[in-house]
Design a protein around this motif. Sequence first.
Motif, PDB file in Angstrom:
ATOM      1  N   UNK A   7     -35.357  35.103   8.755  1.00 44.44           N
ATOM      2  CA  UNK A   7     -35.660  36.047   7.682  1.00 44.44           C
ATOM      3  C   UNK A   7     -35.298  37.489   8.048  1.00 44.44           C
ATOM      4  N   UNK A   8     -34.684  37.682   9.246  1.00 44.23           N
ATOM      5  CA  UNK A   8     -34.243  39.009   9.673  1.00 44.23           C
ATOM      6  C   UNK A   8     -35.237  39.771  10.511  1.00 44.23           C
ATOM      7  N   UNK A   9     -36.467  39.260  10.671  1.00 46.75           N
ATOM      8  CA  UNK A   9     -37.469  39.980  11.453  1.00 46.75           C
ATOM      9  C   UNK A   9     -37.180  39.863  12.951  1.00 46.75           C
ATOM     10  N   UNK A  10     -37.544  40.908  13.672  1.00 42.40           N
ATOM     11  CA  UNK A  10     -37.339  40.929  15.122  1.00 42.40           C
ATOM     12  C   UNK A  10     -38.412  40.087  15.804  1.00 42.40           C
ATOM     13  N   UNK A  11     -37.975  39.115  16.605  1.00 44.27           N
ATOM     14  CA  UNK A  11     -38.904  38.237  17.310  1.00 44.27           C
ATOM     15  C   UNK A  11     -39.139  38.669  18.750  1.00 44.27           C
TER      16      UNK A  11
END
Length: 274
Positions: free
Chosen positions: A67-71
Amino acid sequence: MSINSVPATTVIPEVDIVTVTPKLAEKWLRQNTHNRPLRKRAIADYSRDMAAGKWLQNGEAIKFASDGSLLDGQHRLYAVVKAGVPVVMLIVTGLPPETQETMDAGRKRTTADAFGLRGEANATVLAAVLKRVWLWDQGDYKFGQNYIPTTAECAALLKERPEIHRSVEIAVRVHQTFRYLPQSVTGTAHHLLSRIDSGEAVWFFARVGDGAELPAGHPVLTLRTRIMTDKADNRSIPDFRYMAYLIRAWNAVRDGRSLGRIIQAADASMPLPH
């Protein structure tokens, strides 16, 4: 993958090597919506290595969810911003969001581990001495009150001052006969005092180790008695206080005066050797 954007969704994780600029790092950090609390010391450590050109690409990736979020990688990205320099990094995108729970679950490799992999003798003591010498040279005489050096900074110090190997050997040798002093402190003190007078440092630490033929009131005998008394009383003595004991005894020897007792209050300034 474009260095200017991260795909919002991917079916299969993708891998790329990207030159991450401070501007790009700031953009990616806006996608840092769910992560662990920041560790300011880690950011400071990473940024110093980056600014000094000592940051190495080791295969650890900046990771993004589908979803594009930084993990994973927020500390490295903040460090790029702080250092103000571009850094080449491995980037993985398209990971399932739930994989974040499995990241950074292993034990961090220490500076001692790194030196052990190099085949250095007494790697644990060597790493500890390097850290303390580095901190001392930064003006932190109480060893790590604000930050600690990175592995790269320790390696650079060892390259600059290979004689620290000898100080570690002396520390190990002293510990064999006088087990009350931490080897890390002995090695650090040996290196620092050797800068002042290497010959006298040889004699001084030989006597710290064996206490041979020292008259009553001799600074080294007083030093040994103080340290053994602290141990017998089960006092918890921080490293900087042991360092102060050594320096006070050394200064008295250099001045040619006797020393009836050694006192170092917890809030007292560190004496400097001469």
